[in-house]
Design a protein around this motif. Structure first.
Motif, PDB file in Angstrom:
ATOM      1  N   MET A  16       0.840  -1.197   0.000  1.00 18.08           N
ATOM      2  CA  MET A  16       0.000   0.000   0.000  1.00 18.08           C
ATOM      3  C   MET A  16       0.876   1.247   0.000  1.00 18.08           C
ATOM      4  O   MET A  16       1.859   1.316   0.718  1.00 18.08           O
ATOM      5  CB  MET A  16      -0.907  -0.024   1.225  1.00 18.08           C
ATOM      6  N   VAL A  17       0.514   2.212  -0.794  1.00 14.32           N
ATOM      7  CA  VAL A  17       1.283   3.432  -0.938  1.00 14.32           C
ATOM      8  C   VAL A  17       0.909   4.454   0.133  1.00 14.32           C
ATOM      9  O   VAL A  17       1.698   5.297   0.489  1.00 14.32           O
ATOM     10  CB  VAL A  17       1.082   4.025  -2.361  1.00 14.32           C
ATOM     11  N   GLY A  18      -0.299   4.411   0.663  1.00 15.23           N
ATOM     12  CA  GLY A  18      -0.735   5.386   1.663  1.00 15.23           C
ATOM     13  C   GLY A  18      -2.162   5.826   1.415  1.00 15.23           C
ATOM     14  O   GLY A  18      -2.966   5.083   0.873  1.00 15.23           O
ATOM     15  N   ARG A  19      -2.438   7.074   1.825  1.00 14.77           N
ATOM     16  CA  ARG A  19      -3.787   7.600   1.688  1.00 14.77           C
ATOM     17  C   ARG A  19      -3.737   8.925   0.934  1.00 14.77           C
ATOM     18  O   ARG A  19      -2.734   9.611   0.931  1.00 14.77           O
ATOM     19  CB  ARG A  19      -4.421   7.760   3.058  1.00 14.77           C
ATOM     20  N   ILE A  20      -4.864   9.241   0.317  1.00 18.19           N
ATOM     21  CA  ILE A  20      -5.000  10.496  -0.426  1.00 18.19           C
ATOM     22  C   ILE A  20      -6.298  11.160   0.028  1.00 18.19           C
ATOM     23  O   ILE A  20      -7.268  10.475   0.333  1.00 18.19           O
ATOM     24  CB  ILE A  20      -4.999  10.252  -1.958  1.00 18.19           C
ATOM     25  N   THR A  21      -6.293  12.474   0.109  1.00 12.91           N
ATOM     26  CA  THR A  21      -7.505  13.218   0.408  1.00 12.91           C
ATOM     27  C   THR A  21      -8.132  13.645  -0.911  1.00 12.91           C
ATOM     28  O   THR A  21      -7.467  14.264  -1.741  1.00 12.91           O
ATOM     29  CB  THR A  21      -7.199  14.460   1.260  1.00 12.91           C
ATOM     30  N   LEU A  22      -9.388  13.292  -1.102  1.00  8.83           N
ATOM     31  CA  LEU A  22     -10.131  13.685  -2.289  1.00  8.83           C
ATOM     32  C   LEU A  22     -11.117  14.772  -1.902  1.00  8.83           C
ATOM     33  O   LEU A  22     -11.895  14.600  -0.959  1.00  8.83           O
ATOM     34  CB  LEU A  22     -10.895  12.493  -2.881  1.00  8.83           C
ATOM     35  N   ILE A  23     -11.054  15.889  -2.604  1.00 11.11           N
ATOM     36  CA  ILE A  23     -12.036  16.962  -2.437  1.00 11.11           C
ATOM     37  C   ILE A  23     -12.772  17.064  -3.764  1.00 11.11           C
ATOM     38  O   ILE A  23     -12.203  17.497  -4.774  1.00 11.11           O
ATOM     39  CB  ILE A  23     -11.363  18.300  -2.074  1.00 11.11           C
ATOM     40  N   TYR A  24     -14.027  16.627  -3.749  1.00  8.72           N
ATOM     41  CA  TYR A  24     -14.842  16.548  -4.965  1.00  8.72           C
ATOM     42  C   TYR A  24     -15.926  17.609  -4.855  1.00  8.72           C
ATOM     43  O   TYR A  24     -16.804  17.513  -3.996  1.00  8.72           O
ATOM     44  CB  TYR A  24     -15.431  15.138  -5.065  1.00  8.72           C
ATOM     45  N   LYS A  25     -15.839  18.640  -5.703  1.00  2.27           N
ATOM     46  CA  LYS A  25     -16.768  19.766  -5.625  1.00  2.27           C
ATOM     47  C   LYS A  25     -17.843  19.649  -6.692  1.00  2.27           C
ATOM     48  O   LYS A  25     -17.567  19.272  -7.825  1.00  2.27           O
ATOM     49  CB  LYS A  25     -16.012  21.085  -5.812  1.00  2.27           C
ATOM     50  N   ARG A  26     -19.059  19.981  -6.279  1.00  4.61           N
ATOM     51  CA  ARG A  26     -20.197  19.988  -7.194  1.00  4.61           C
ATOM     52  C   ARG A  26     -20.918  21.320  -7.020  1.00  4.61           C
ATOM     53  O   ARG A  26     -21.256  21.709  -5.908  1.00  4.61           O
ATOM     54  CB  ARG A  26     -21.134  18.819  -6.849  1.00  4.61           C
ATOM     55  N   ILE A  27     -21.124  22.011  -8.106  1.00  3.13           N
ATOM     56  CA  ILE A  27     -21.808  23.302  -8.097  1.00  3.13           C
ATOM     57  C   ILE A  27     -23.239  23.101  -7.613  1.00  3.13           C
ATOM     58  O   ILE A  27     -23.858  22.110  -7.994  1.00  3.13           O
ATOM     59  CB  ILE A  27     -21.765  23.905  -9.525  1.00  3.13           C
TER      60      ILE A  27
END
Length: 166
Positions: free
Chosen positions: A1-12
């Motif tokens: 496993m490489v680690g973790r990523i934070t995803l910020i998914y924006k929707r208008i």
């Protein structure tokens, strides 16, 4: 496993999904990560077939600098349901954070290759209510049309999508 990523998914206009996901591969301009659907009020059906629901899993491909992402969808038993493509305004990366801005249109591709353009009504409403500009409206359609043309020409999805799974 490489680690973790934070995803910020924006929707208008102001919907923001923020979550931490498990990274499968960090290829610099492409992040491959694993996540699970939760919080859905109803399953997503395409052409009468349930393709996404709570507890379904995904392997997603965030292409930095591109105007789309690709989600490989698996049901609770691990059966591949198809590919879900978000049409995006942008995909940006800053360290271990990815940010995307959704442009409403989506494409679902069944394992058979049959595909469907989704959420045209949402895009039309966003334009009619002044939530997006005519320029963004046209960008969304141009992006979707380009992807559909690539699907029909056997050039989509990118080959890397088939290199990773659950």
């Amino acid at each position: 496993m490489v680690g973790r990523i934070t995803l910020i998914y924006k929707r208008i206009p102001n919907r923001i999904l923020r979550r931490e996901d498990e990274v499968i591969a960090d290829l610099g301009d492409l992040i491959v990560a694993r996540s699970e659907f939760s919080g859905m009020l109803a399953p997503l059906k395409v052409n009468g077939v349930e393709v996404i629901n709570n507890g379904y899993k995904m392997v997603y491909f965030a292409f930095i600098g591109k105007d789309f992402d690709v989600l490989k969808i698996y049901d609770r038993k691990g059966t591949f349901k198809g590919l879900y493509i978000d049409v995006l305004d942008y995909t940006r990366r800053s360290g271990n954070t990815i940010e995307m801005l959704d442009l409403f249109l989506d494409i679902f591709i069944f394992p058979s290759g049959e595909y469907f353009l989704l959420d045209e009504d949402e895009l039309e409403m966003a334009l009619n209510y002044g939530l997006i500009s005519r320029e963004k409206f046209l960008k969304a359609y141009r992006t979707a049309e380009r992807i559909i043309s690539e699907i029909e020409g056997g050039k989509f999805p990118p080959k890397v999508v088939w290199e990773y799974s659950l």
